[in-house]
Design a protein around this motif. Structure first.
Motif, short mmCIF file in Angstrom:
data_model
loop_
_atom_site.label_atom_id
_atom_site.label_comp_id
_atom_site.label_asym_id
_atom_site.label_seq_id
_atom_site.Cartn_x
_atom_site.Cartn_y
_atom_site.Cartn_z
N GLU A 94 -35.40 -21.07 -14.98
CA GLU A 94 -34.77 -20.22 -13.97
C GLU A 94 -33.74 -19.26 -14.55
O GLU A 94 -33.40 -18.26 -13.94
CB GLU A 94 -34.11 -21.07 -12.89
CG GLU A 94 -35.06 -21.50 -11.78
CD GLU A 94 -35.91 -20.34 -11.22
OE1 GLU A 94 -35.36 -19.25 -10.99
OE2 GLU A 94 -37.13 -20.54 -11.05
N TYR A 95 -33.23 -19.57 -15.73
CA TYR A 95 -32.21 -18.71 -16.33
C TYR A 95 -32.79 -17.83 -17.44
O TYR A 95 -32.08 -17.14 -18.14
CB TYR A 95 -31.06 -19.56 -16.89
CG TYR A 95 -30.42 -20.43 -15.84
CD1 TYR A 95 -29.49 -19.89 -14.94
CD2 TYR A 95 -30.75 -21.78 -15.71
CE1 TYR A 95 -28.92 -20.67 -13.96
CE2 TYR A 95 -30.17 -22.58 -14.73
CZ TYR A 95 -29.26 -22.01 -13.86
OH TYR A 95 -28.69 -22.79 -12.88
N ARG A 329 -26.21 -15.58 -28.95
CA ARG A 329 -26.60 -16.59 -27.96
C ARG A 329 -27.53 -17.63 -28.59
O ARG A 329 -27.45 -18.81 -28.29
CB ARG A 329 -27.29 -15.92 -26.77
CG ARG A 329 -27.47 -16.89 -25.61
CD ARG A 329 -27.84 -16.19 -24.32
NE ARG A 329 -28.01 -17.16 -23.25
CZ ARG A 329 -27.06 -17.50 -22.39
NH1 ARG A 329 -25.87 -16.98 -22.49
NH2 ARG A 329 -27.30 -18.40 -21.45
N THR A 333 -26.42 -21.58 -28.58
CA THR A 333 -27.14 -22.55 -27.75
C THR A 333 -28.16 -23.28 -28.62
O THR A 333 -28.47 -22.84 -29.71
CB THR A 333 -27.89 -21.83 -26.60
OG1 THR A 333 -28.74 -20.84 -27.18
CG2 THR A 333 -26.94 -21.18 -25.64
N ARG B 267 -29.35 -11.34 -13.48
CA ARG B 267 -28.03 -11.96 -13.46
C ARG B 267 -27.28 -11.94 -14.80
O ARG B 267 -26.69 -12.95 -15.20
CB ARG B 267 -28.13 -13.43 -13.01
CG ARG B 267 -28.95 -13.68 -11.76
CD ARG B 267 -28.13 -13.47 -10.49
NE ARG B 267 -28.73 -14.09 -9.33
CZ ARG B 267 -29.71 -13.55 -8.59
NH1 ARG B 267 -30.19 -12.35 -8.90
NH2 ARG B 267 -30.17 -14.18 -7.54
N ASP B 270 -23.80 -13.33 -15.29
CA ASP B 270 -23.57 -14.77 -15.19
C ASP B 270 -23.96 -15.41 -16.53
O ASP B 270 -25.11 -15.32 -16.96
CB ASP B 270 -24.45 -15.31 -14.05
CG ASP B 270 -24.27 -16.80 -13.83
OD1 ASP B 270 -23.75 -17.49 -14.74
OD2 ASP B 270 -24.65 -17.29 -12.74
N ALA B 271 -23.00 -16.06 -17.17
CA ALA B 271 -23.22 -16.61 -18.52
C ALA B 271 -24.32 -17.65 -18.57
O ALA B 271 -24.86 -17.93 -19.64
CB ALA B 271 -21.92 -17.20 -19.05
N ALA B 272 -24.68 -18.22 -17.43
CA ALA B 272 -25.75 -19.22 -17.42
C ALA B 272 -27.11 -18.60 -17.74
O ALA B 272 -28.02 -19.29 -18.20
CB ALA B 272 -25.81 -19.91 -16.06
N TYR B 273 -27.23 -17.31 -17.51
CA TYR B 273 -28.52 -16.64 -17.73
C TYR B 273 -28.60 -16.07 -19.14
O TYR B 273 -27.59 -15.68 -19.71
CB TYR B 273 -28.71 -15.52 -16.69
CG TYR B 273 -28.99 -16.05 -15.30
CD1 TYR B 273 -30.28 -16.10 -14.81
CD2 TYR B 273 -27.96 -16.53 -14.49
CE1 TYR B 273 -30.55 -16.61 -13.55
CE2 TYR B 273 -28.21 -17.05 -13.23
CZ TYR B 273 -29.51 -17.08 -12.76
OH TYR B 273 -29.78 -17.59 -11.51
N ASP B 274 -29.84 -15.98 -19.65
CA ASP B 274 -30.04 -15.53 -21.02
C ASP B 274 -30.05 -14.01 -21.17
O ASP B 274 -30.06 -13.50 -22.28
CB ASP B 274 -31.38 -16.08 -21.55
CG ASP B 274 -31.32 -17.59 -21.76
OD1 ASP B 274 -30.22 -18.09 -22.05
OD2 ASP B 274 -32.37 -18.25 -21.62
#
Lengths: 334, 469
Positions: A94-95, A329, A333, B267, B270-274
């Motif tokens: 979802e992200y 990133r 991660t 998004r 928003d840091a949650a998104y890549d």
């Protein structure tokens, strides 16, 4: 092989023979089919294995090389519509980002498309970590224009002497193109290059559909030592091979040099550009490239363009636009 | 009495606070504020606001219910004509539509219809969700291409009347421009967009994401292979325009579509998104429409100093006054009467700025706006790390080029009459794909009219429909 594999084999026999029966004798077809089945014993027909309504399901996953994976994804509409040269956009999680991936094979009967992905960043790592039986969150396509040759008749295709050059991951998208041409009786020579033997992709599959396969590695661990352009030069300049058209798919830098070399032989070339993309349908313009002095969108005008006209230096630069953020990133991660 | 109460403006987040977050700017009315504002309505017998509304919402009726605190009933009244009230209450240009014709506006201030609609929709969502009306299924299936405002409103009207609409969306999320284009701080995605779409799904609207009509399936495949009885094309605005000036493909030059899609749909804030998005320290936004304002205000929230570069003056800005006002409050700078002639290279393939020329306004052109001309010798440079081109769009050829016999005009837009009828029998079209980029509410109006035309078309006897294709 269990029962689950039996039915699909018959289906595969039927499809392949239906496509190529005009060109080859029946015995030969069975031989070819037998060979390709031997190469992919793990193929299980998606429709039988999965049933309807699970689009994005990973039917098959195979490690091809370090950090490079092949996946067959259940996506029946895409499999039915797909043609050589096209790509899909996938999202894992979802992200996740929308990632464009060139289609490496498709099977309308089984309802699968095959994708080959290399871990290069956060998003490709997410995709590669998905296991067989899991689902990609999204898969959309087929996108882009198909290769120009799909509009030609078998006779027209047979009149052309084709040379395909696949570098690194680029060997995977070369495969469906060569397969298409081979099925229509065309003569296709293929050069597959990689850094070393362990990174060579689709060697056996390619062997089955081309007239001559030339292997080249940077370190000489398989085939000729050197670059794909060294092989092309050898074929044309030393061995007197004559081609009418070169198709090169691989890293931008490789396509640039193959296109330059082809131009020096006055040989038309086609390249497939793997640019940045967000939507893949023409909406964002992230994929714009300069071709013959004009701005084109790789997603709707391409992804294949005349190699002689592409501004590769700009295309390579544009690919790096988000690289520092992506690297950060990727490292931050796991 | 109505004339004596001043128009109540809705509370907003403080500009200095909101420029650092993506939460909604407008905080909306309280129940008391809404009831008080609603009493200002004169309940005209011949209400001009209704005819000025592209979907003809029964405005005096919903306002009357609101004035009496019957908010759920007010929501029911709006739902008769609109499936996206919480969206429209936020993004419609009311000042040129319903409020523009409000009789109170002649001498004083119009009723704040937009904020009332928004309040009623929000109240309904939070307390007593409207159940959209449906009719018994009549067995007719309609394919709708695109899940933006035109597609959604068409689907709503069809579902309401017993038709089975299936919307095909190219992206992974439904909503079209409501998802990818309009920023979170103007239109919250989870609370507003998603819940309005979920409400439509409850009313029987099917939505299939990740299907690109023209690629995954063609319009003809929808009619033949997938056995739909009619198709409504509402595929939206299309490809971003660029200026075709030197340096436009430098790293750091993006279309507003790309910038907003990364930020909204993907998004990136928003840091949650890549998803990565880049602004650098200084952003120049070229253009003066609502999309330019959205891009500018988004870039500001991502931490950049932002300048909007526009070739005419503030008076000619096509953006809504409210958007320009908000942008200014938040600290967006405006460079009017300036036009870029080149994007400047920092020597490493990245943007370092814009070379602009100053403009002056000449005679009014066909559109009635005074056309800008270049002031000789007025070149100047504007520093920027990112340039966002917000110049509008040109039609996406994907559907027209894959649909035999579908007429397009000189610009490449699909030709359709006011009912959405195209050159192909059973194929209707509306919204931006027909008109070029416009507003949410105009697209909704087109969707409603097409739904009516589709119903008429499908109520003809079968053989009449099949003839003369």
């Amino acid at each position: 092989m269990g029962m689950s594999g039996v039915l699909p084999l018959f289906i595969r026999l039927y499809v392949v023979s239906k496509i190529s029966f005009i060109f080859v004798t029946k015995t030969a077809i069975h031989l070819i089919n037998f060979m390709s089945i031997q190469e992919k014993p793990e193929i299980v027909c998606a429709r039988a294995a999965a049933g309807e309504g699970v689009e994005g399901l990973i039917i098959k996953k195979r490690k091809l090389a370090e950090n490079i994976y092949l996946m067959a994804i259940y996506a029946p509409r895409i499999a039915k519509a797909a043609l050589p040269g096209q790509f899909v956009i996938v999202r894992a999680g979802e992200y996740g980002e929308r990632v464009p991936l060139t289609i490496s094979d498709y099977d309308a009967v089984c309802g699968t498309v095959t994708l080959v992905t290399q871990v290069v960043g956060v998003s490709s790592r997410l995709i590669c970590r998905k296991a067989k039986g899991e689902r990609l969150t999204d898969i959309a396509g087929p996108l882009g224009r198909p290769s120009e040759f799909v509009h030609k008749t078998p006779d027209e295709l047979k009149a052309v002497r084709w040379l395909f050059v696949g570098g690194g991951l680029g060997a995977a998208p070369v495969y469906p193109q060569v397969k298409w041409l081979h099925a229509r009786g065309a003569t296709v020579d293929v050069v597959v290059g990689a850094k070393s033997a362990s990174l060579l992709l689709f060697r056996k599959e390619m062997q089955a559909v081309c007239s001559a396969l030339h292997i080249v590695t940077d370190d000489g661990s398989a085939g000729q030592k050197g670059l794909v352009t060294d092989v092309v030069r050898r074929l044309v300049e030393e061995e007197g091979a004559r081609y009418d058209r070169v198709v090169a798919i691989g890293p931008m830098i490789m396509m640039k040099f193959v296109a330059q070399l082809a131009q020096s032989y006055q040989l038309p070339s086609v390249v497939s550009l793997n640019t940045l993309m967000v939507d893949g349908t023409g909406m964002c313009g992230a994929c714009r490239v300069t071709v013959g002095g004009k701005t084109q969108f790789a997603c709707v005008d391409g992804p294949e363009f005349d190699g002689a006209l592409v501004d590769f230096d700009e295309a390579m630069r544009r690919q790096t636009m988000y690289r520092p953020m992506e690297t950060e990133r990727y490292q931050a991660t796991r | 009495m109505a004339g004596k109460i001043p128009r109540i403006e809705a509370r907003e987040q403080d500009p200095q606070t909101r420029r650092t977050n993506f939460q909604e700017v407008c905080l909306g009315y309280t129940a008391d504020e809404a009831m008080l504002e609603a009493t200002r309505c004169l309940q005209c017998r011949n209400p001009k606001c209704v005819s000025a509304c592209p979907v003809n919402i029964r405005i005096p009726a919903f306002i009357a219910a609101t004035a009496q605190g019957r908010f759920a009933e007010a929501a029911e009244i709006i739902a008769l004509d609109s499936c996206l009230p919480a969206v429209c209450g936020r993004v419609c240009p009311q000042e040129t539509q319903c409020e523009g014709l409000c009789i109170l506006g002649v001498r004083g201030q119009a009723v704040n219809i937009g904020k009332l609609e928004r309040f009623v929709a929000d109240y309904s969502r939070e307390h007593e969700p409207v159940v959209l009306h449906t009719a018994p299924a009549n067995g007719r299936r309609v394919a709708i291409v695109g899940s933006g405002p035109a597609g959604l409103s068409c689907a709503h009207d069809l579902a309401k009347n017993g038709y089975a609409p299936t919307i095909f969306e190219a992206l992974h999320k439904a909503g079209g421009v409501l998802e990818y284009g309009i920023p979170e701080f103007r239109l919250p995605k989870e609370t507003v967009v998603k819940s309005e779409i979920d409400n439509l799904k409850k009313a029987g609207v099917r939505i299939e994401t990740n299907v690109i009509i023209g690629r995954t399936l063609t319009v003809d495949a929808l009619l033949n292979d997938e056995a739909f009885d009619a198709v409504f094309i509402a595929s939206g605005a299309g490809l971003p325009k660029f200026m075709h000036i030197p340096g436009e493909n430098l790293n750091g030059v993006v279309s507003a579509n790309e910038f907003l899609t990364r930020t909204n749909l993907m998004r990136a804030y928003d840091a949650a998104y890549d998803t990565p998005v880049y602004t650098g320290r200084r952003v120049a936004v070229v253009g003066g429409g609502n999309v330019a304002m959205d891009a500018a205000r988004s870039a500001l929230r991502l931490g950049a100093d932002v300048t909007v570069v526009y070739r005419r003056t503030e008076k000619e800005l096509p953006a809504r006054v409210e958007e320009v006002h908000h942008a200014k409050e938040e600290g967006v700078a405006f460079r009017m009467l300036a036009n870029p002639v080149a994007v400047l290279d920092d020597g490493r393939g990245w943007v370092r700025g814009l070379r602009c020329v100053r403009m002056e306004l000449g005679e009014p052109d066909e559109s009635g706006r005074r056309s800008p001309t270049v002031v000789e010798g007025s070149e100047f440079e504007l520093e920027a790390d990112t340039v966002i081109m917000a110049l509008g769009t040109s039609p996406n050829p994907l559907i027209a080029s894959t649909t035999e016999g579908l007429a397009i005009d000189r610009r490449g837009c699909i030709v359709a009459d006011e009912h959405g009828t195209t050159s192909r029998k059973g194929v209707f079209a509306g919204g931006d794909t027909v008109t070029g980029a416009a507003t949410v509410i105009l697209a909704m109006g087109a969707g409603r009219r097409a739904a009516a035309a589709i119903r008429r078309f499908l109520s003809e006897p079968d053989d009449a429909r099949r003839q003369t294709d």
